[in-house]
Write an enzyme that holds these catalytic residues in place. Sequence first.
Site, PDB file in Angstrom:
ATOM      1  N   ALA A 221       1.361 -10.844  -0.409  1.00 16.47           N
ATOM      2  CA  ALA A 221       2.797 -10.807  -0.174  1.00 16.47           C
ATOM      3  C   ALA A 221       3.041 -11.395   1.212  1.00 16.47           C
ATOM      4  O   ALA A 221       2.143 -11.411   2.053  1.00 16.47           O
ATOM      5  CB  ALA A 221       3.293  -9.376  -0.257  1.00 16.47           C
TER       6      ALA A 221
ATOM      7  N   GLU B 211      -2.996  -9.115  -7.084  1.00 16.44           N
ATOM      8  CA  GLU B 211      -2.167  -8.325  -8.009  1.00 16.44           C
ATOM      9  C   GLU B 211      -1.434  -9.219  -9.018  1.00 16.44           C
ATOM     10  O   GLU B 211      -1.320  -8.877 -10.191  1.00 16.44           O
ATOM     11  CB  GLU B 211      -1.187  -7.468  -7.196  1.00 16.44           C
ATOM     12  CG  GLU B 211      -1.927  -6.399  -6.400  1.00 16.44           C
ATOM     13  CD  GLU B 211      -1.036  -5.684  -5.388  1.00 16.44           C
ATOM     14  OE1 GLU B 211      -0.470  -6.373  -4.506  1.00 16.44           O
ATOM     15  OE2 GLU B 211      -0.901  -4.463  -5.475  1.00 16.44           O
TER      16      GLU B 211
ATOM     17  N   GLY C 146      -1.087  -9.083  -2.777  1.00 18.53           N
ATOM     18  CA  GLY C 146      -0.193  -9.429  -3.881  1.00 18.53           C
ATOM     19  C   GLY C 146      -0.713 -10.596  -4.712  1.00 18.53           C
ATOM     20  O   GLY C 146      -0.395 -10.714  -5.898  1.00 18.53           O
TER      21      GLY C 146
ATOM     22  N   GLU D 253      -4.611  -4.715   2.053  1.00 22.17           N
ATOM     23  CA  GLU D 253      -3.403  -4.076   2.599  1.00 22.17           C
ATOM     24  C   GLU D 253      -3.731  -3.025   3.648  1.00 22.17           C
ATOM     25  O   GLU D 253      -2.999  -2.838   4.611  1.00 22.17           O
ATOM     26  CB  GLU D 253      -2.586  -3.428   1.468  1.00 22.17           C
ATOM     27  CG  GLU D 253      -1.893  -4.415   0.539  1.00 22.17           C
ATOM     28  CD  GLU D 253      -2.739  -4.884  -0.625  1.00 22.17           C
ATOM     29  OE1 GLU D 253      -3.966  -4.658  -0.617  1.00 22.17           O
ATOM     30  OE2 GLU D 253      -2.165  -5.498  -1.544  1.00 22.17           O
TER      31      GLU D 253
END
Length: 257
Positions: free
Chosen positions: A65, A111, A108, A131
Amino acid sequence: MAYETILTDTRGRVGIITLNRPKALNALNLTVMDEVCGALAAFDADDKIGCIVITGSDKAFAAGADIKQMQPLSYQDTYAQDLFAGWDAATRTRKPVIAAVAGYALGGGCELAMMCDFIIAADNARFGQPEITLAVIPGMGGSQRLTRLVGKSKAMDMCLTGRMMDADEAERSGLASRVVPLADLMDTAMEAAEKIASFSLPAVMMAKEAVNRALETTLTEGLRFERRLFHSTFAFEDQKEGMSAFTEKRKPNFKHR
Ligand code: HXC
């Protein structure tokens, strides 16, 4: 359709989405989320498409992200906007989606790859859920999908240490379905996608639905669900065509593709 952060293309019956923020290693900001979900929905609705491939660059599928976009956000902001809930739309795609992953698939990015139906990895792929190094935790399914794919021990290792997994370990662990040399990544992904897109689409969609059900329900209910779907495939004209073609020793000519 002109996008800012992705490129889309079609080859035959395959729709291709390429993440395209090279300067940020394809970091997933909210525009990427909207555009990827929009492109998936458009391919899903397009009768001429039977399978979708999502890919990035040779260096990065996506490095996570967008940390720069997230950095100033408060708890109030993330909760009020339900940050990243928009990615759930990607998982509602009914046609198969293959992730063709080269380079970094972190946070992300990992993911997003796991939201796809399967991952074909280049030999330079690196997967991770780093993260924790930023004092946050996965927020697009990492703790849940990674655990289902690789089991508790490896998922804990990845989420707690933030270490990266190389392509061979990813394949060994069940995260990637295959590993191929980087130079062969797109050809391999396209070959798989074209094969899928050559089959009867309703049967393909039912197979996807049945496998996904295994992650959501008990074995008894999953088996019942599978059997009922299996029975319903006998309502397809393509079932008659597929089985007739086999007995007549010819190639099937599926109507519903
Ligand atoms: C924003 C990023 C980024 C990211 C890289 N960049 N990752 N920008 N968000 N996630 C930017 C860098 O700031 C830099 O821009 C440019 O991309 C190139 O990155 P470098 O770090 O210079 O490249 P390199 O030295 O090759 O290192 C590659 C890397 C590293 C190991 C992948 O970039 C890295 O560690 N990135 C962050 C990985 C990460 O922590 N991901 C998880 C994010 S959190 P400039 O402008 O400086 O040149 C997350 C939360 C999920 O995903 C939870 C909910 C979804």
